[in-house]
Design an enzyme around this catalytic site. Structure first.
Site, PDB file in Angstrom:
ATOM      1  N   LYS A 259      43.356  63.573 -67.129  1.00  9.64           N
ATOM      2  CA  LYS A 259      44.674  63.339 -66.525  1.00  9.64           C
ATOM      3  C   LYS A 259      45.673  62.973 -67.620  1.00  9.64           C
ATOM      4  CE  LYS A 259      42.911  61.288 -62.207  1.00  9.64           C
ATOM      5  NZ  LYS A 259      43.549  62.137 -61.179  1.00  9.64           N
ATOM      6  N   ARG A 333      35.531  64.949 -54.130  1.00 11.24           N
ATOM      7  CA  ARG A 333      34.873  65.784 -53.118  1.00 11.24           C
ATOM      8  C   ARG A 333      33.399  66.018 -53.444  1.00 11.24           C
ATOM      9  NH1 ARG A 333      39.322  70.321 -54.159  1.00 11.24           N
ATOM     10  NH2 ARG A 333      40.447  68.367 -54.528  1.00 11.24           N
TER      11      ARG A 333
END
Length: 486
Positions: A259, A333
């Protein structure tokens, strides 16, 4: 200190309309409060305050705060109960003013809804300052009068539940590691005889063949933990439970798909899903809800080491499906895929998972509401009705086949962990990915990325991690327990 509410006047004469507690106090001081308010200028607008000193020896400082219209109820446009929200916001403002005056105790006008007043007080005063030498003075809010003490106590428990989630999310990632998170929840539940907490180590996760979860965890030096909570509140401990699943990434660097550094510190709260569902169970236990609840939280860090997942790697989930990891920052996920497979072991009445899953959810709804993706209209209705009461809203999002195709059309594996049209409908493709690991007919996925933190949108929460939607999950569980009784 004392916090009293006053309604905005229906007529133009501007005479203050007190709550019953306000009226009683005004009589106690021979009408002085009403007199002073009228001398102070125009009537109080919603959320605005006036402070009076020396009116009564028991209350050296009295804060009068505007509650808005007297008969505000459910606003269909806003999808919440406006009266309740007005009370929460007004009480929070009043209590903070008492705190600024460094008065250690405040009595709060129930304003006709003691639960909402308690929520406003306890949520409004909360601040994470564990690690500072200079702390704000602690203020203990209590109910003014004794008429609604049961509702007040319920509001205190709801708010303390959300504050627990805020505490866990706000704490630095070196203080709340996977094991520390699990131990903190275990300690909160220690006093309840009908709760069992299992802190599962890496060896157990391996035995359970949770290859997707392990693939994320292996990039970090912190060992992963699978936290499993059993709350047996129903008269029959064999009743089908409600299963809560929460994403527990205690720090998310993005992994190899790193990120940007600006704002990365906020990723200490990427375990917001685990924080909210575990806090909801702590609250359910405190409320002694007649319902069985199981909480599951896969806990780990997502770090970019030499052992970390690489883009293009293929991993195998618990149900045997292979997953191509095209972006290592779509890691939540992967944890949830294995946890959802495991959730099917419990013959659940419903499976509800919460996760700070996608930036796309924040783009879609901002901080106004949690996005809900569900295959069950029954489940949706319960969540929606709960959120109208709590003011911590939910909004239904699509689970179309359209999105499923974008994750199952994958070159190397059964599914890809991102949609093939990259950013388009990112929250929806993430939900479609999770659906590949669900066979239960009542399942809901709550994407809470947009409601993770608060700047100034929710007036009764200070700036920082929000702990949303803990109260909505609690209220949902309350409704489900009433459902099973009827």
């Amino acid at each position: 200190g004392l916090v009293l509410g006053v309604y905005s006047s229906e007529k133009d004469d501007g005479a203050a309309q007190f709550t019953s507690a306000g009226d009683a106090f005004d009589r106690l001081v021979s009408g002085k409060l009403r007199e002073l308010l009228s001398l102070c200028g125009p009537p109080l607008k919603k959320g605005k305050t006036r402070i009076f000193h020396g009116l009564h020896q028991d209350f050296p400082s009295v804060v009068v705060v505007g509650l808005g219209k007297k008969n505000a109820g459910v606003n269909d446009q806003e999808n919440w109960n406006e009266g309740k929200e007005n009370i929460r916001a007004a009480v929070a403002v009043g209590c903070r003013q008492i705190q600024d005056l460094e008065i250690p105790c405040v009595e709060v006008d129930p304003c006709g809804d003691a639960q909402s007043a308690a929520e406003g007080a306890v949520l409004g005063l909360h601040e994470y300052n564990e690690l500072k030498q200079k702390k704000k003075p602690i203020v203990t809010p209590q109910l003014h009068g004794s008429a609604e003490s049961e509702a007040w106590q319920k509001g205190v428990l709801y708010a303390e539940g959300q504050n627990l989630a805020r505490y866990l999310m706000e704490a630095p990632a070196n203080y709340i590691t996977p094991i520390k998170f699990a131990e903190h929840i275990e300690q909160k539940l220690r006093s309840f005889s009908n709760v069992k907490v299992h802190i599962r180590p890496e060896s157990w996760i391996t035995t359970e063949q949770m290859g997707a979860f392990l693939s994320v965890a292996k990039g970090s030096a912190e060992p992963p933990i699978f936290l499993e909570i059993h709350y047996l509140g129903a008269a029959n401990t064999n009743d089908s439970p409600l299963v809560f699943v929460g994403k527990g990434v205690t720090f998310d660097s993005g992994g190899i798909s790193l990120k940007p550094s600006s704002g990365m510190d906020a990723m200490r709260a990427d375990m917001g899903g685990a924080a909210t569902v575990c806090s909801a169970i702590v609250t359910a236990a405190a409320l002694n809800l007649p319902l069985n609840i199981i909480g599951l939280a896969p806990l780990c860090e997502n770090m970019p080491s030499g052992k970390a997942n690489k883009p293009g790697d293929v991993v195998r989930a618990k149900n045997g499906k292979t997953i191509q990891v095209d972006n290592t920052d779509a890691e939540g996920r992967l944890l949830l895929a294995d946890a959802l497979c495991y959730a099917h072991n419990f013959n659940a009445r419903a499976i509800v998972n919460a996760a700070t899953l996608t930036g796309a959810m924040d783009v879609a709804l901002g901080s106004a509401a949690t996005g809900v993706f569900t295959n069950s209209s029954w489940l949706w209705t319960h969540l929606y009705e709960a959120s109208i009461l709590t003011g911590d809203r939910v909004w239904r999002m699509p689970l179309f086949e359209h999105y499923t195709k974008q994750v199952t059309d994958c070159p190397l594996a059964d599914v890809s962990n991102i949609g093939k049209y990259s950013r388009a409908g990112g929250a929806c493709t993430a939900a479609a990915f999770l659906k590949e690991f669900v066979t239960a007919s009542h399942w809901a996925h709550l994407d809470i990325a947009g409601v993770m933190s608060n700047k100034d949108e929710v007036p009764y929460l200070r700036k920082g991690m929000a702990g949303r939607p803990t109260r909505t999950l609690v209220e949902f569980a309350v409704r489900l327990s009433q459902d099973s009784h009827s």
